[in-house]
Design a protein around this motif. Sequence first.
Motif, PDB file in Angstrom:
ATOM      1  N   GLY A 291       0.754  -1.089   0.066  1.00 49.77           N
ATOM      2  CA  GLY A 291       0.015   0.108   0.220  1.00 49.77           C
ATOM      3  C   GLY A 291       0.936   1.330  -0.137  1.00 49.77           C
ATOM      4  O   GLY A 291       0.347   2.440  -0.286  1.00 49.77           O
ATOM      5  N   GLN A 292       2.082   1.283   0.435  1.00 49.54           N
ATOM      6  CA  GLN A 292       3.000   2.395   0.349  1.00 49.54           C
ATOM      7  C   GLN A 292       4.248   1.709  -0.371  1.00 49.54           C
ATOM      8  O   GLN A 292       4.838   0.727  -0.349  1.00 49.54           O
ATOM      9  CB  GLN A 292       3.601   2.586   1.821  1.00 49.54           C
ATOM     10  CG  GLN A 292       2.554   3.367   2.670  1.00 49.54           C
ATOM     11  CD  GLN A 292       3.219   3.628   3.980  1.00 49.54           C
ATOM     12  OE1 GLN A 292       3.780   2.981   4.702  1.00 49.54           O
ATOM     13  NE2 GLN A 292       2.999   4.993   4.512  1.00 49.54           N
TER      14      GLN A 292
ATOM     15  N   SER B 175      14.429  -3.015   2.428  1.00 53.34           N
ATOM     16  CA  SER B 175      13.509  -2.077   1.869  1.00 53.34           C
ATOM     17  C   SER B 175      13.665  -0.937   2.450  1.00 53.34           C
ATOM     18  O   SER B 175      13.875  -0.506   3.704  1.00 53.34           O
ATOM     19  CB  SER B 175      12.101  -2.843   1.762  1.00 53.34           C
ATOM     20  OG  SER B 175      11.914  -2.908   3.151  1.00 53.34           O
ATOM     21  N   GLU B 176      13.075   0.381   1.808  1.00 55.97           N
ATOM     22  CA  GLU B 176      12.902   1.621   2.378  1.00 55.97           C
ATOM     23  C   GLU B 176      11.657   2.195   1.825  1.00 55.97           C
ATOM     24  O   GLU B 176      11.475   2.126   0.497  1.00 55.97           O
ATOM     25  CB  GLU B 176      14.399   2.355   2.037  1.00 55.97           C
ATOM     26  CG  GLU B 176      14.197   3.684   2.727  1.00 55.97           C
ATOM     27  CD  GLU B 176      15.498   4.538   2.316  1.00 55.97           C
ATOM     28  OE1 GLU B 176      15.668   5.854   2.845  1.00 55.97           O
ATOM     29  OE2 GLU B 176      16.468   3.917   2.234  1.00 55.97           O
ATOM     30  N   LEU B 177      10.920   3.049   2.416  1.00 56.24           N
ATOM     31  CA  LEU B 177       9.824   3.871   1.867  1.00 56.24           C
ATOM     32  C   LEU B 177      10.480   4.602   0.696  1.00 56.24           C
ATOM     33  O   LEU B 177      11.495   5.353   0.787  1.00 56.24           O
ATOM     34  CB  LEU B 177       9.161   4.857   2.938  1.00 56.24           C
ATOM     35  CG  LEU B 177       7.985   4.369   3.758  1.00 56.24           C
ATOM     36  CD1 LEU B 177       7.921   5.075   4.777  1.00 56.24           C
ATOM     37  CD2 LEU B 177       6.989   3.842   2.903  1.00 56.24           C
ATOM     38  N   LEU B 178       9.788   4.504  -0.573  1.00 58.51           N
ATOM     39  CA  LEU B 178      10.224   5.237  -1.613  1.00 58.51           C
ATOM     40  C   LEU B 178      10.450   6.758  -1.452  1.00 58.51           C
ATOM     41  O   LEU B 178      11.337   7.361  -1.811  1.00 58.51           O
ATOM     42  CB  LEU B 178       9.397   4.813  -2.905  1.00 58.51           C
ATOM     43  CG  LEU B 178       9.769   5.385  -4.079  1.00 58.51           C
ATOM     44  CD1 LEU B 178      11.162   4.680  -4.571  1.00 58.51           C
ATOM     45  CD2 LEU B 178       8.683   5.136  -5.304  1.00 58.51           C
ATOM     46  N   GLU B 179       9.450   7.490  -0.779  1.00 58.41           N
ATOM     47  CA  GLU B 179       9.427   8.792  -0.583  1.00 58.41           C
ATOM     48  C   GLU B 179      10.647   9.296   0.376  1.00 58.41           C
ATOM     49  O   GLU B 179      11.081  10.444   0.353  1.00 58.41           O
ATOM     50  CB  GLU B 179       8.273   8.800   0.007  1.00 58.41           C
ATOM     51  CG  GLU B 179       8.102   8.643   1.448  1.00 58.41           C
ATOM     52  CD  GLU B 179       6.714   9.024   2.101  1.00 58.41           C
ATOM     53  OE1 GLU B 179       6.491   9.033   3.457  1.00 58.41           O
ATOM     54  OE2 GLU B 179       5.549   9.453   1.442  1.00 58.41           O
ATOM     55  N   SER B 180      11.437   8.302   0.993  1.00 59.66           N
ATOM     56  CA  SER B 180      12.328   8.770   1.899  1.00 59.66           C
ATOM     57  C   SER B 180      13.691   8.555   1.168  1.00 59.66           C
ATOM     58  O   SER B 180      14.831   8.756   1.897  1.00 59.66           O
ATOM     59  CB  SER B 180      12.451   8.107   3.173  1.00 59.66           C
ATOM     60  OG  SER B 180      12.596   6.569   3.090  1.00 59.66           O
TER      61      SER B 180
END
Length: 260
Positions: free
Chosen positions: A235-236, A251-256
């Motif tokens: 979902g994110q 993994s890492e949040l794409l926005e960060s």
Amino acid sequence: MSSSTQTRPEGIPAATIIIFRNGAADGPPEILMTIRSREMVFAGGMAVFPGGRVDPADFELGAMLGGELPPDEAAHQIAVVRETLEETGLVVGLKGEIDADKARASRRFLEETGELASVLDHFGWELDLDQITPFARWYPKNEKLSRVYDTRFYLANLGTGAVDIAADQSENTHLFWTTAQGALDAADRGEIKLIFPTRRNLERLALFEDFAAAKAQAEAIPVRTIVPRVDNSTGQPMLTILEDAGYPVTSELLESVTRG
């Protein structure tokens, strides 16, 4: 996991090296990092490991070597020997009569000629690529980047590290020794900036209590090309990498994510 192991021909061949030295008593080892000039097209202003693209002369010398290493792999290792001398003034992957004065002179000679082969001939040195250990290979394909590098990472050890270093003030503006965790902490405080591959490699390096442990893991895990992929299943959007390549964070949040 959705990371590919294929080598993609459009990637620019590059090589970078993680140079260890002994840390403080009973402390973790330190590694050498550099701040890239803000004028550089790729990773300008970022903290990275020494390295750069593999030049045609590196491929030529690699093809001449023979031995067990494939010419392509030899060329990448030659590139990190050359780039290390050029960017930092350190001599790694070479053997012969080497001291601080000759290291400085060889760096000046390399700046004039641009080829490692001429340095070897002039100073009577030989390659000693057994000093270099393959560690990883990253190809962070991104259509938004003007240049996409297929980069091989290597390890080397200076031991005490009691040697002179100096930034070239061209591609790099500052050199510094730090522990892997220290670099991560500095990034969290906003003191340095890290692109996605550098952060993941620092997290992996922070696992090791000394160079021997890092080398042992590198030799135990086959090097596979890591191509980060976006995963939308949670979902994110997450930027993900292989889960079985030795990295504690995959993994890492794409926005960060910070990219080059």
